[in-house]
Design a protein around this motif. Sequence first.
Motif, short mmCIF file in Angstrom:
data_model
loop_
_atom_site.label_atom_id
_atom_site.label_comp_id
_atom_site.label_asym_id
_atom_site.label_seq_id
_atom_site.Cartn_x
_atom_site.Cartn_y
_atom_site.Cartn_z
N PRO A 75 34.49 31.71 25.66
CA PRO A 75 33.46 31.53 26.69
C PRO A 75 33.85 32.15 28.03
O PRO A 75 34.97 31.98 28.51
CB PRO A 75 33.34 30.00 26.79
N TYR A 76 32.91 32.88 28.57
CA TYR A 76 33.02 33.52 29.88
C TYR A 76 34.22 34.47 29.99
O TYR A 76 34.76 34.68 31.07
CB TYR A 76 33.02 32.50 31.01
N LEU A 77 34.58 35.06 28.84
CA LEU A 77 35.54 36.15 28.89
C LEU A 77 34.96 37.26 29.76
O LEU A 77 35.68 37.91 30.52
CB LEU A 77 35.80 36.66 27.48
N VAL A 78 33.67 37.47 29.61
CA VAL A 78 32.92 38.36 30.51
C VAL A 78 31.62 37.63 30.86
O VAL A 78 31.14 36.80 30.08
CB VAL A 78 32.61 39.73 29.89
N LEU A 104 35.86 45.54 29.20
CA LEU A 104 36.79 44.90 28.28
C LEU A 104 36.58 45.30 26.82
O LEU A 104 37.54 45.45 26.07
CB LEU A 104 36.70 43.38 28.39
N TYR A 105 35.30 45.48 26.43
CA TYR A 105 35.00 45.73 25.02
C TYR A 105 34.85 47.21 24.68
O TYR A 105 34.95 47.58 23.50
CB TYR A 105 33.72 44.99 24.61
N GLY A 106 34.58 48.04 25.70
CA GLY A 106 34.43 49.46 25.46
C GLY A 106 35.76 50.12 25.13
O GLY A 106 36.83 49.52 25.25
N LYS A 107 35.70 51.38 24.73
CA LYS A 107 36.91 52.10 24.34
C LYS A 107 37.93 52.09 25.48
O LYS A 107 37.59 52.41 26.62
CB LYS A 107 36.56 53.54 23.97
N GLY A 108 39.15 51.71 25.17
CA GLY A 108 40.21 51.62 26.17
C GLY A 108 40.31 50.27 26.83
O GLY A 108 41.27 49.99 27.54
N GLY A 109 39.33 49.38 26.59
CA GLY A 109 39.36 48.04 27.16
C GLY A 109 40.35 47.16 26.42
O GLY A 109 40.68 47.39 25.25
N LYS A 156 44.24 39.89 33.99
CA LYS A 156 44.66 40.96 34.89
C LYS A 156 43.57 42.01 35.04
O LYS A 156 43.27 42.48 36.16
CB LYS A 156 45.96 41.61 34.39
N GLU A 157 42.94 42.39 33.90
CA GLU A 157 41.89 43.40 33.94
C GLU A 157 40.67 42.90 34.71
O GLU A 157 39.95 43.69 35.33
CB GLU A 157 41.50 43.81 32.51
N LEU A 158 40.43 41.58 34.66
CA LEU A 158 39.31 40.99 35.40
C LEU A 158 39.66 40.67 36.83
O LEU A 158 38.81 40.24 37.61
CB LEU A 158 38.82 39.73 34.69
N GLY A 159 40.93 40.83 37.20
CA GLY A 159 41.36 40.52 38.55
C GLY A 159 41.46 39.04 38.82
O GLY A 159 41.25 38.56 39.94
N ILE A 160 41.80 38.27 37.75
CA ILE A 160 41.92 36.81 37.87
C ILE A 160 43.38 36.43 37.82
O ILE A 160 44.12 36.84 36.93
CB ILE A 160 41.17 36.11 36.71
N ASN A 161 43.80 35.63 38.79
CA ASN A 161 45.21 35.20 38.81
C ASN A 161 45.45 34.05 37.86
O ASN A 161 44.60 33.20 37.67
CB ASN A 161 45.59 34.76 40.25
#
Length: 350
Positions: free
Chosen positions: A123-126, A135-140, A345-350
Amino acid sequence: MTKRKRSSFMLFMVTISIIVLLSACSGGGNDTTSSSKGDGEDQLVWKLNHIRPNDTRTDISAKKFAEDVEASTEGRLKIEIYPNAELGDYQLVQESISMGEIEMQLASVGTNVDPTLQVAVVPYLVSDWEEAKKLYGKGGVINDYISTQLEKQNIKLLAVYPQYFGSVFLAKEPNDPQNPDSKKNVKIRVPGMKSFEEFGKGLGFTVTPLPASEIFTALQTGVIEGTVGGGTELYYNEYRELGKYVMPLRTHFEAHYLTVNQDVWNKLADKDQESVLEIAASLEESAFKQAEEEDLKYDELIEKEGIEVIDFTEEEIKAYANKVRKEVWPKIEGQYGDTFQEIKKELGIN
């Protein structure tokens, strides 16, 4: 030569002739993945299972993918489409792909073999399309993780096919729905995953884990008063006569995954691999656009059935997402190891 010897010799020759004839008729094996094109060149034939009915967006996309592949490979590769899970449950088909019994699938990623793949529907990964593509596209990070884990099952990920963001379907009016901290006073079904159990409780619902096959009867009999884990598309098609409210909260991101058996893929000529990868990339790009364009389609359809779609602003949805990320994620992230830290980290969440 005596009469007896002549008879034995004739019997021997007849037996040899029958063996040779049967071998010729059998083609020397049971390979059902190739056929003759009529020009001396074998044509590979792959089966592709998907889990949506005929003429849905997924079915149309799968058929176009197959047509484009056959054209691009000049007929060297033909893909036969089996819609509506005709080849079986997607979890079992994924295992069959791993063993090479079926070549391809476009479906949810199965988690029976590797439960860590449940990370894809946390839940709320995105919480919006921009984050989903990241996150889900190529390279995510999600794309990379699923690809790596499927490799361990002898499966290659070719493309991600987004479906929708999840919502909450209710047969009873929730208390103060715009407030993520309110007690909703509604008993809902959740999938049998710790992430969704904690999610439901964290947002003020009373939760009951149930398999999807029991949702209809449980709603009909009042065992539950709502459900989460699907999207409005699912609720519209399966349960619309049993509900009164929908909360389009973007609870989780639902995608299907185009996969192929790794051994079968490795046997494909390099030039044909390149063609398939290009077509798969185009499929993914188009699917993201189509899914985003359809984001509100089923909200409108289900409203026409007399079900109230509760409105949420972007700020209210972000408030729900922030609450879950802050209070629920710490209870579940240990199941996913370093991957979850990479996601944050990719979402900028500590």
